[in-house]
Design a protein around this motif. Structure first.
Motif, PDB file in Angstrom:
ATOM      1  N   PHE A 179     -39.579 -55.260  30.118  1.00 44.72           N
ATOM      2  CA  PHE A 179     -38.573 -54.318  30.605  1.00 44.72           C
ATOM      3  C   PHE A 179     -38.375 -53.163  29.621  1.00 44.72           C
ATOM      4  N   ALA A 180     -38.476 -53.450  28.328  1.00 41.14           N
ATOM      5  CA  ALA A 180     -38.306 -52.397  27.326  1.00 41.14           C
ATOM      6  C   ALA A 180     -39.416 -51.358  27.429  1.00 41.14           C
ATOM      7  N   LEU A 181     -40.641 -51.792  27.719  1.00 36.26           N
ATOM      8  CA  LEU A 181     -41.750 -50.847  27.888  1.00 36.26           C
ATOM      9  C   LEU A 181     -41.490 -49.880  29.032  1.00 36.26           C
ATOM     10  N   ILE A 182     -40.954 -50.397  30.134  1.00 37.15           N
ATOM     11  CA  ILE A 182     -40.668 -49.553  31.297  1.00 37.15           C
ATOM     12  C   ILE A 182     -39.665 -48.466  30.926  1.00 37.15           C
ATOM     13  N   ALA A 183     -38.566 -48.872  30.300  1.00 42.53           N
ATOM     14  CA  ALA A 183     -37.530 -47.914  29.920  1.00 42.53           C
ATOM     15  C   ALA A 183     -38.050 -46.902  28.900  1.00 42.53           C
ATOM     16  N   ALA A 184     -38.807 -47.371  27.923  1.00 39.79           N
ATOM     17  CA  ALA A 184     -39.306 -46.484  26.871  1.00 39.79           C
ATOM     18  C   ALA A 184     -40.266 -45.440  27.440  1.00 39.79           C
TER      19      ALA A 184
END
Length: 360
Positions: A259-264
């Protein structure tokens, strides 16, 4: 019955004279010692000399006796020797999350010192009752409660309870000052780099997808950890005259790399691109730095990134991550010691630490 004889410092037991029924009383009688002595050999080793305890355990093993029955002891004493950690997340997530893992490790160290055991309970089970809740002598609530019915049953049991990383009325809590820590690290980052600011937040709203929050969701009276951190970021930005609108704040539903990759990626492919990235966890920050590397964004020349937690990987990563260390292992040790001491008083705010590294 032939009593065991002491030969060269070791009890000798005749195999033909073993008690027919092995229990604490018959074994103690056979060994020629008191019931309390055998019990202490298993449950309170500090009450015996190492030599005597070793001899008793050796002879019990030869007899095939494994020690006092735990269930019977629990019924007799009303205590199980078990402390439960009620987790706000699933068991799978909690044992893999580095912050939760540090906390559990800290609790385990104290329980091991006291000869006690640990039970992990997930607050994500949708059950009307659980037999496991009747087992522990005391509870540590880790994170905001996700199952109010389960929490109410535990409170009604009257057993000792302490909370960590959340607050409940009339229940002692152990926390760090998330607002002050977030304000401190945001202030540091904002002074290091001008330009656009973005926040990769965690569990800011009720949504299971990655998204930017709406203007009416920017400010909230909620006391959740994530909201306190966001309030700290907002205050630091306002004090320095920096703009931090709602569309520059991302909500990430679960603290995972995926999920962090998507937001970043969403944040770092904007135009204009942010030059300051405030991340609500080290996991999120590390994912953001991985995306920055893919996009050939230089850290800290073109982008400064800060995290929150103080996990070990943050120091090993390149560039190493500037973060707030909240010392989750010490939080676990502190909560466990207070709980076992029975001195449950006023809320305790533990210190956090700004660790400045290469990313900012």
């Amino acid at each position: 019955m032939i009593k065991p004889e002491l030969k060269q410092g070791v009890m000798a037991v005749s195999a033909t004279e073993k008690p027919k029924k092995l229990n604490l009383k018959t074994v103690a009688s056979y060994l020629g010692v008191s019931v309390a002595t055998v019990s202490n050999a298993y449950n309170r080793p500090d009450q015996l000399s190492p030599e005597l305890r070793q001899r008793i355990l050796q002879q019990c093993a030869e007899l095939g006796y494994d020690g006092p029955n735990a269930a019977a002891r629990s019924l007799r004493t009303g205590r199980s020797g078990i402390v439960a950690i009620l987790l706000s997340d699933t068991l799978e997530y909690s044992v893999s999350d580095p912050v939760a893992n540090q906390f559990i490790k800290g609790v385990a160290e104290v329980l091991q010192e006291q000869g006690m055991d640990m039970l992990l309970l997930s607050g994500r089970h949708d059950t009307s009752s659980s037999s496991a809740e009747a087992v522990p002598d005391a509870f540590i609530l880790y994170g905001a409660p996700s199952n109010p019915e389960q929490l109410n049953r535990i409170i009604k049991s009257g057993k000792p309870l302490i909370t960590v990383d959340c607050n409940l009325d009339t229940v002692m809590s152990v926390n760090v000052d998330n607002y002050a820590a977030a304000h401190r690290i945001a202030e540091h980052a904002l002074k290091k780099m001008s330009g656009k600011v973005a926040v990769l937040g965690l569990r800011l709203i009720e949504s299971d997808r990655v998204c930017r929050i709406q203007p009416h969701e920017l400010y909230s009276t909620e006391q959740a950890i994530s909201r306190r951190r966001l309030d700290g970021y907002l205050a630091a930005a306002q004090e320095q005259g920096r703009d931090l609108p709602a569309d520059s704040v991302w909500h990430i539903p679960v603290n995972t790399h995926h999920f962090a990759l998507i937001a970043a990626r969403e944040a770092l492919t904007q135009y204009p691109r942010p030059q300051v990235l405030l991340c609500m966890s080290d996991r999120i920050a590390l994912a953001a730095m991985a995306v920055a590397r893919e996009l050939e964004i230089k850290i800290p020349d073109d982008l400064v990134v800060v995290g929150f937690d103080g996990i070990e990987e943050a120091e090993r990563f390149y560039p190493s991550l500037t973060t707030i260390a909240q010392h989750s292992d010490e939080k676990g040790r502190t909560a466990a010691r207070i709980l076992l001491s029975g001195e449950l008083g006023a809320d305790l705010v533990m210190p956090s630490e700004l660790i400045i590294r290469q990313s900012c």
